[in-house]
Write a protein that holds these residues in place. Structure first.
Motif, PDB file in Angstrom:
ATOM      1  N   LYS A 152       0.793  -1.227   0.000  1.00 21.94           N
ATOM      2  CA  LYS A 152       0.000   0.000   0.000  1.00 21.94           C
ATOM      3  C   LYS A 152       0.827   1.278   0.000  1.00 21.94           C
ATOM      4  CE  LYS A 152      -1.232   0.154   4.903  1.00 21.94           C
ATOM      5  NZ  LYS A 152      -2.377   0.063   5.795  1.00 21.94           N
ATOM      6  N   GLY A 153       2.084   1.213   0.368  1.00 20.12           N
ATOM      7  CA  GLY A 153       2.921   2.400   0.318  1.00 20.12           C
ATOM      8  C   GLY A 153       3.824   2.452  -0.893  1.00 20.12           C
ATOM      9  N   SER A 154       3.831   1.399  -1.695  1.00 21.55           N
ATOM     10  CA  SER A 154       4.740   1.346  -2.843  1.00 21.55           C
ATOM     11  C   SER A 154       4.138   2.024  -4.061  1.00 21.55           C
ATOM     12  CB  SER A 154       5.082  -0.106  -3.181  1.00 21.55           C
ATOM     13  OG  SER A 154       3.934  -0.802  -3.587  1.00 21.55           O
ATOM     14  N   LYS A 155       5.013   2.480  -4.934  1.00 23.11           N
ATOM     15  CA  LYS A 155       4.575   3.120  -6.175  1.00 23.11           C
ATOM     16  C   LYS A 155       4.294   2.043  -7.216  1.00 23.11           C
ATOM     17  CE  LYS A 155       6.946   7.403  -5.429  1.00 23.11           C
ATOM     18  NZ  LYS A 155       7.629   8.498  -6.038  1.00 23.11           N
ATOM     19  N   PRO A 156       3.379   2.308  -8.157  1.00 20.71           N
ATOM     20  CA  PRO A 156       3.101   1.326  -9.203  1.00 20.71           C
ATOM     21  C   PRO A 156       4.333   1.067 -10.054  1.00 20.71           C
ATOM     22  CG  PRO A 156       1.712   3.286  -9.466  1.00 20.71           C
ATOM     23  CD  PRO A 156       2.599   3.515  -8.289  1.00 20.71           C
ATOM     24  N   ILE A 157       4.461  -0.153 -10.491  1.00 15.79           N
ATOM     25  CA  ILE A 157       5.569  -0.553 -11.355  1.00 15.79           C
ATOM     26  C   ILE A 157       5.169  -0.316 -12.795  1.00 15.79           C
ATOM     27  CG2 ILE A 157       6.987  -2.485 -12.112  1.00 15.79           C
ATOM     28  CD1 ILE A 157       6.465  -3.734  -9.345  1.00 15.79           C
ATOM     29  N   GLU A 158       6.009   0.398 -13.528  1.00 12.38           N
ATOM     30  CA  GLU A 158       5.738   0.611 -14.945  1.00 12.38           C
ATOM     31  C   GLU A 158       6.170  -0.635 -15.696  1.00 12.38           C
ATOM     32  OE1 GLU A 158       6.974   4.246 -16.717  1.00 12.38           O
ATOM     33  OE2 GLU A 158       6.727   5.336 -14.829  1.00 12.38           O
TER      34      GLU A 158
END
Length: 89
Positions: A66-72
């Motif tokens: 929930k704290g991580s950024k989306p992976i491109e």
């Protein structure tokens, strides 16, 4: 979130750092999130699992991400595994 086995999409929602997960009985969990495009505000979802141990696994997975950024991701090639089918339309 996807179902085991056939990987059918169950829930596609953004996680956010302040997201609260509340226990529901022994086999369930509830949470509020934004789900879908063009929707304003939060919706509350309740998930019920067959096995109570899955609730804790779900909680750990959500807390981890929930704290991580989306992976491109790079665009995928058209293979039989990821090509659209007539039922996807």
């Amino acid at each position: 979130m996807r179902a085991k086995g056939n990987y059918r999409l169950i829930l596609n929602a953004s996680l956010y750092p302040q997201m609260k997960l509340a226990s529901m009985d022994k086999k369930g969990i509830t949470f509020a999130c934004v789900n879908g495009e063009g929707r304003d505000g939060l919706s509350t979802f309740a998930l019920k699992f067959k096995d109570p141990t899955i609730v804790e696994e779900f909680r750990v997975a959500v807390d981890k991400h929930k704290g991580s950024k989306p992976i491109e991701t790079a665009p995928t090639s058209k293979t039989p595994e990821n090509s659209p089918t007539a039922t996807d339309a």
